[in-house]
Write a protein that holds these residues in place. Structure first.
Motif, short mmCIF file in Angstrom:
data_model
loop_
_atom_site.label_atom_id
_atom_site.label_comp_id
_atom_site.label_asym_id
_atom_site.label_seq_id
_atom_site.Cartn_x
_atom_site.Cartn_y
_atom_site.Cartn_z
N GLY A 127 -1.90 13.23 -5.35
CA GLY A 127 -0.60 12.79 -5.85
C GLY A 127 0.14 12.00 -4.80
O GLY A 127 -0.15 12.08 -3.60
N SER A 128 1.12 11.22 -5.24
CA SER A 128 1.89 10.41 -4.31
C SER A 128 3.09 11.17 -3.75
O SER A 128 3.66 10.75 -2.75
N GLY A 129 3.47 12.25 -4.39
CA GLY A 129 4.60 13.04 -3.89
C GLY A 129 4.19 13.91 -2.72
O GLY A 129 3.06 14.38 -2.64
N GLN A 130 5.14 14.11 -1.80
CA GLN A 130 4.85 14.93 -0.64
C GLN A 130 4.65 16.38 -1.10
O GLN A 130 5.42 16.89 -1.92
N GLY A 180 0.84 -1.18 0.00
CA GLY A 180 0.00 0.00 0.00
C GLY A 180 0.88 1.25 0.00
O GLY A 180 2.09 1.19 0.27
N HIS A 181 0.30 2.37 -0.30
CA HIS A 181 1.08 3.60 -0.35
C HIS A 181 0.23 4.78 0.13
O HIS A 181 -0.98 4.69 0.23
N THR A 182 0.92 5.87 0.42
CA THR A 182 0.27 7.08 0.90
C THR A 182 0.13 8.06 -0.25
O THR A 182 1.07 8.28 -1.01
N VAL A 183 -1.06 8.65 -0.37
CA VAL A 183 -1.29 9.71 -1.35
C VAL A 183 -1.73 10.96 -0.59
O VAL A 183 -2.19 10.88 0.55
N TYR A 184 -1.53 12.10 -1.21
CA TYR A 184 -1.90 13.37 -0.60
C TYR A 184 -3.02 14.01 -1.40
O TYR A 184 -2.90 14.17 -2.61
N ASP A 185 -4.09 14.36 -0.71
CA ASP A 185 -5.22 15.07 -1.31
C ASP A 185 -5.07 16.55 -0.95
O ASP A 185 -5.23 16.93 0.21
#
Length: 92
Positions: free
Chosen positions: A76-79, A61-66
């Protein structure tokens, strides 16, 4: 004689009609300062996306930013960039 001319000039200046500034309401594209600052405000929230359950491969799994700016949501997945770090000259 000069006193009479001076008094006449002062009288003309006080009698001259004053020009009122025009006030426009509801012009398209014109917003208040508070509305403009609210549109420029960016809010970002991290969200964890779990791996798919029916996948044959082992995917993490991965973290995405809304991020929301001016009513537009970007994911996006970038910080997200930090404005404070950018103003200090620091790189992400």
């Amino acid at each position: 004689m000069t006193i009479r001319l001076t008094l006449a000039a002062l009288a003309m200046l006080t009698i001259a009609p004053t020009v009122q500034a025009q006030v426009f309401h509801d012009l398209p594209g014109v917003v208040t300062t508070e509305e403009h600052e609210a549109e420029e405000r960016v809010t970002c929230e991290p969200r964890y996306v779990p791996p798919p359950e029916n996948s044959s491969r082992q995917i993490w799994g991965h973290t995405v930013y809304d991020c929301v700016r001016g009513g537009v949501t970007i994911t996006g997945s970038g910080q997200p960039l930090s404005r404070e770090r950018n103003l200090r000259g620091l790189d992400w």
